[in-house]
Write a protein that holds these residues in place. Structure first.
Motif, PDB file in Angstrom:
ATOM      1  N   UNK A 232       0.829  -1.206   0.000  1.00  0.00           N
ATOM      2  CA  UNK A 232       0.000   0.000   0.000  1.00  0.00           C
ATOM      3  C   UNK A 232       0.861   1.253   0.000  1.00  0.00           C
ATOM      4  N   UNK A 233       0.621   2.143  -0.973  1.00  0.00           N
ATOM      5  CA  UNK A 233       1.256   3.457  -0.950  1.00  0.00           C
ATOM      6  C   UNK A 233       0.540   4.312   0.087  1.00  0.00           C
ATOM      7  N   UNK A 234       1.300   4.902   0.997  1.00  0.00           N
ATOM      8  CA  UNK A 234       0.711   5.776   2.002  1.00  0.00           C
ATOM      9  C   UNK A 234       1.706   6.890   2.321  1.00  0.00           C
ATOM     10  N   UNK A 235       1.388   8.094   1.875  1.00  0.00           N
ATOM     11  CA  UNK A 235       2.293   9.217   2.077  1.00  0.00           C
ATOM     12  C   UNK A 235       3.616   8.998   1.375  1.00  0.00           C
ATOM     13  N   UNK A 236       4.716   9.192   2.095  1.00  0.00           N
ATOM     14  CA  UNK A 236       6.052   8.974   1.537  1.00  0.00           C
ATOM     15  C   UNK A 236       6.572   7.582   1.884  1.00  0.00           C
ATOM     16  N   UNK A 237       5.648   6.661   2.069  1.00  0.00           N
ATOM     17  CA  UNK A 237       6.022   5.296   2.430  1.00  0.00           C
ATOM     18  C   UNK A 237       5.259   4.293   1.577  1.00  0.00           C
ATOM     19  N   UNK A 697     -22.048   9.824   4.171  1.00  0.00           N
ATOM     20  CA  UNK A 697     -21.266   8.575   4.240  1.00  0.00           C
ATOM     21  C   UNK A 697     -20.047   8.666   3.345  1.00  0.00           C
ATOM     22  N   UNK A 698     -18.940   8.070   3.823  1.00  0.00           N
ATOM     23  CA  UNK A 698     -17.780   7.804   2.968  1.00  0.00           C
ATOM     24  C   UNK A 698     -17.269   6.417   3.304  1.00  0.00           C
ATOM     25  N   UNK A 730     -21.973  19.668   6.401  1.00  0.00           N
ATOM     26  CA  UNK A 730     -22.608  19.370   5.113  1.00  0.00           C
ATOM     27  C   UNK A 730     -21.656  18.732   4.107  1.00  0.00           C
ATOM     28  N   UNK A 731     -20.355  18.671   4.439  1.00  0.00           N
ATOM     29  CA  UNK A 731     -19.387  18.155   3.466  1.00  0.00           C
ATOM     30  C   UNK A 731     -18.323  17.360   4.189  1.00  0.00           C
ATOM     31  N   UNK A 732     -17.397  16.799   3.423  1.00  0.00           N
ATOM     32  CA  UNK A 732     -16.313  16.010   3.995  1.00  0.00           C
ATOM     33  C   UNK A 732     -15.061  16.227   3.160  1.00  0.00           C
ATOM     34  N   UNK A 733     -13.905  15.935   3.771  1.00  0.00           N
ATOM     35  CA  UNK A 733     -12.626  16.149   3.107  1.00  0.00           C
ATOM     36  C   UNK A 733     -12.384  15.098   2.026  1.00  0.00           C
ATOM     37  N   UNK A 734     -11.995  15.582   0.844  1.00  0.00           N
ATOM     38  CA  UNK A 734     -11.659  14.636  -0.226  1.00  0.00           C
ATOM     39  C   UNK A 734     -10.366  13.888   0.066  1.00  0.00           C
ATOM     40  N   UNK A 735      -9.485  14.502   0.876  1.00  0.00           N
ATOM     41  CA  UNK A 735      -8.173  13.897   1.120  1.00  0.00           C
ATOM     42  C   UNK A 735      -8.007  13.416   2.558  1.00  0.00           C
ATOM     43  N   UNK A 736      -9.096  13.084   3.219  1.00  0.00           N
ATOM     44  CA  UNK A 736      -8.992  12.564   4.583  1.00  0.00           C
ATOM     45  C   UNK A 736      -8.245  11.237   4.573  1.00  0.00           C
ATOM     46  N   UNK A 737      -7.380  11.020   5.577  1.00  0.00           N
ATOM     47  CA  UNK A 737      -6.639   9.760   5.627  1.00  0.00           C
ATOM     48  C   UNK A 737      -7.512   8.603   6.096  1.00  0.00           C
ATOM     49  N   UNK A 738      -8.795   8.865   6.339  1.00  0.00           N
ATOM     50  CA  UNK A 738      -9.733   7.795   6.684  1.00  0.00           C
ATOM     51  C   UNK A 738     -10.671   7.445   5.520  1.00  0.00           C
ATOM     52  N   UNK A 739     -10.484   8.082   4.379  1.00  0.00           N
ATOM     53  CA  UNK A 739     -11.338   7.787   3.230  1.00  0.00           C
ATOM     54  C   UNK A 739     -10.956   6.444   2.617  1.00  0.00           C
TER      55      UNK A 739
END
Length: 775
Positions: A232-237, A697-698, A730-739
């Motif tokens: 899994x690619x995750x950040x710089x790792x 929901x995401x 009313x919205x959610x982060x597109x780049x959340x690390x929990x998505x």
């Protein structure tokens, strides 16, 4: 008496001679029937004074005959019993009884060493042919070697002065196309078909593979699994997780990278992990010397960051000791890549730096670095850069090919002036689509003077053969219009098929948009065409499947077209279905059923500024899935339909096919989605605008899908907790690390992955049975 007997035997001897000659003729008419090996070059059989022979599974042929046929100059050194051959910039050297050859000074391991037979030196034909730019194929049944030489080379840039001239010629069209001469090709997110291919080594369980367009042609993704481990690619790792059995799930290794390298995608097989990412390197411009420093306030030019794309190859057979084997870096932006067996192909695009070009003539071509050849970046010279005639993008296209199984061989680097926006790869060929804008002369119009129609568009198709990490240019073709993405292109039975849109959707005259399908032969010459499909609309998705093509166009409704390609010279529309909504991505279910993923739509006539009713428009709503039944090709039907959420609902799947997990054998379909829903929803009245939903929901939606019940929602899996939903608003982060971004299965376990977590669920009940956090 003796005389009479002799005379009587003459007819018998003649008859026997005729039979023998007939038998010999029969044998001669079936080449290879006595075990001889035949060699053909571009369809013509080559003759040798010493017959080719098989040694160590490789065909050896007389060196002078094969080098002469391929147009190479040969020198024989009797003292060292070695031969050198040169063709263009390529030089190779082989020695009798040595299994090491040299290509451009780099050692290459041979499967069979040159040998001497009857006073003739025999050399391995595959190595010689490939080293000199030809494609070599072996047909076991007929014991035949087929050598294909590439098409005439593209023209060469050659010099700094010629580069300036070519860019000046392209500038008017580049301005039409880009608004300015920036020339940076974007990475296109394209969409594909799932594969449950046999693993390269025996895993502990059945497992899913990345959803790709062409079977046997792997595509990189942020998540891969080999049936036991998840990468899994995750950040710089890059995290390596033992995922199966689920009771032992844990991170077993983490590959960390410097801040100047960001991993983006992966390839995995039984031996190798390939990490592809982007970064930059500081480049110090060329110093022209004190005599040219007329303006000290601007000289010397400051250092600048040059974007790079890099492939880092690891040996992963020992998970406790993952070893880096090699790096290949290209200056430029990442376009795409493919992996076919052990062969890796990497494509980058680098825009022309006009500031540097004005100051010097040395630093305006791309560089590359291959750790198999050295640690420093190598500047690609003008004589090594080809250009696509009529190009409009002031950029370089750089294609690197390498064989992972031969780490000592340096990468095959090809560079072209004129970037491509989309690529398509089959197991044998790579196609690069290059958009062309064609200026059209202004036409007189009554009472309006000269009216200039828009610049016409075309797509140049460049074909390259792929062979064990080598790229060989084969030829060029051109079709009207532009392609949407990789799914607008396809290769089938040696022919290339492409779907294009030509014209502008907003126009209502003869220049309005029209959609087309073109079929080209193996030499990219036009064989057949079908033009003028759905005037006033554009292609939203395309899929080629065998002798059929499926197109979705859209303006206010979604026409779904079924097109017959069985007769390449006469493609025709078999049937069409018009329904609300549109599909961004088409995915095969089976031969007669297609799954569409896109958006639901409604038609409204918004109220104008003075209260008048405006023109009817289509507004997108929630995410729509549909199964199209094309069993009756003249009357396709929407067999099943499912809509998720309301206006604002979105999924990465709609612009990246690799986000889809589909397995027909398991009736399994899953993908990530962000759901927006309208509370207390009421029908939208004419004159109004549809309302956007609120975030609810995401995560992953998991369905059972079959042709009896259609879409059955099995469950939803999220990595967000109650506190996340409570503070979402009313919205959610597109780049959340929990998505949740991907779902894969191993055995009977479904894994969902976000940047920070992996969750494991039983496939039958979706009960959570394990989780682990990612670094």
């Amino acid at each position: 008496m003796m005389r009479r007997k002799t005379l009587r035997m003459v007819p018998l001897l003649v008859a026997l001679a005729v039979l023998v000659l007939a038998g010999a003729s029969s044998q001669a008419s079936t080449p290879g029937s006595r075990g001889e090996i035949m060699v053909f070059l571009d369809g013509q059989q080559l003759s040798f004074d010493v017959q080719p022979r098989m040694t160590g599974g490789r065909v050896l042929v007389p060196l002078r005959a094969i080098f002469a046929a391929l147009g190479a100059e040969v020198q024989w050194d009797p003292a060292s019993r070695s031969v050198s051959a040169k063709k263009g910039p390529t030089e190779i050297r082989l020695a009798v009884k040595s299994r090491t050859a040299y290509q451009d000074g780099q050692p290459v391991a041979l499967d069979a060493a040159p040998t001497v037979v009857a006073g003739r030196t025999l050399v391995p034909v595959r190595f010689v042919g490939q080293a000199l730019g030809a494609k070599v194929e072996w047909e076991t049944a007929s014991r035949t070697v087929k050598i294909s030489t590439p098409a005439p080379d593209l023209p060469v840039v050659g010099s700094y002065e010629n580069l300036k001239r070519l860019l000046q010629e392209a500038e008017p069209l580049a301005t039409v196309m880009y608004g300015a001469a920036n020339g940076v090709a974007r990475k296109t997110e394209e969409a594909g078909a799932p594969q449950r291919a046999a693993p390269e080594s025996a895993p502990t369980a059945d497992y899913s593979r990345t959803n790709v367009q062409v079977e046997g042609v792997d595509e990189a993704d942020i998540v891969k699994t080999d049936g036991r481990y998840i990468y899994r690619v995750t950040g710089h790792r890059v995290a390596v997780v033992q995922a199966y059995p689920v009771g032992e799930m844990q991170v077993v290794a983490t590959l960390k990278f410097d801040q100047d390298f960001t991993p983006q995608e992966l390839y995995v097989d039984s031996r190798y992990l390939v990490v592809i990412g982007t970064g930059g390197r500081e480049v110090i411009p060329y110093d022209p010397g004190p005599q040219k420093k007329i303006a000290p306030e601007i000289y010397p030019p400051p250092p600048y960051q040059q974007p790079t794309v890099k492939a880092v190859i690891y040996d992963i057979r020992d998970k406790e000791n993952i070893r880096q084997l090699r790096e290949v870096a290209l200056e430029g932006n990442y376009v795409s890549s493919r992996k076919i067996g052990p062969a890796l192909y990497l494509v980058a695009s680098q825009g022309i730096n006009y500031y540097i070009m004005e100051q010097e003539n040395e630093g305006v071509t791309p560089s590359y670095r291959d750790s198999a050849a050295g640690d420093e970046f190598t500047r690609i010279g003008y004589p090594q850069i080809y250009y696509f005639p009529g190009f409009t993008s002031p950029s370089y296209l750089i294609v690197a090919g390498l064989n992972l199984d031969r780490p000592e061989e340096k990468a095959d680097i090809s560079t072209y002036l004129g970037a491509g926006e989309n690529i398509y790869a089959s197991p044998d060929n790579l196609y690069v689509a290059v958009t062309r804008h064609i200026m059209v002369e202004a036409q007189p119009a009554p009472e309006r003077g000269l009216i200039a129609p828009p610049a016409d568009t075309g797509t140049a198709i460049y074909k390259f053969s792929l062979e064990a990490g080598r790229i060989i240019y084969q030829g060029r073709g051109e079709v009207p219009g532009t392609v949407l993405n990789q799914f607008s292109m396809d290769e089938y039975q040696g022919r290339f098929r492409v779907a294009t849109t030509r014209g502008e959707v907003w126009r209502s005259d003869e220049h309005t948009s029209k959609n087309n399908i073109y079929i080209l032969d193996k030499n990219l010459k036009l064989v057949g065409k079908l033009e003028g499909i759905a005037p006033g609309e554009r292609i939203y998705s395309a899929r080629f499947m065998g002798e059929r093509a499926y197109l979705v166009t859209f303006q206010k409704v979604d026409p779904f077209f079924v097109i017959d390609l069985a007769d390449p010279q006469n493609p025709k529309i078999l049937g069409a279905l018009k329904i609300p909504g549109y599909s961004d991505y088409l995915h095969p279910f089976d031969k007669n059923h297609i799954i569409g993923f896109g958006k639901e739509t409604i038609e409204l006539a918004p109220e104008g500024p003075r209260g008048e009713t405006g023109e009817t428009m289509a507004f997108y709503q929630g995410l729509k899935m549909a199964v199209f039944d094309v069993s009756d090709v003249e009357h396709p039907v929407e067999m099943f339909k499912e809509v998720i959420g309301d206006r604002g609902t979105d999924s990465e799947l709609l612009h990246n096919h690799k986000a889809l997990l589909f397995d027909r054998g398991r009736n399994l379909l899953a993908f990530p989605v962000t759901v927006m829903e309208i509370k207390d929803k009421a029908p939208v009245e004419q004159g109004g605008f549809p309302t956007y939903g609120e975030f609810t929901f995401q995560g992953a939606y998991v369905y059972n899908l079959d042709l009896e019940h259609g879409f059955t929602l099995k469950g939803r899996i999220t990595h967000l907790d109650k506190e996340d939903y409570a503070r979402a608003g009313n919205a959610w982060y597109d780049d959340s690390d929990k998505n949740v971004e991907r779902a894969v299965y191993i055995g009977d376990v479904l894994y969902t992955l976000s940047p920070s977590m992996i969750k494991a669920h039983r496939l039958d009940t979706l009960e959570e049975i394990g989780s682990t956090t990612l670094p």
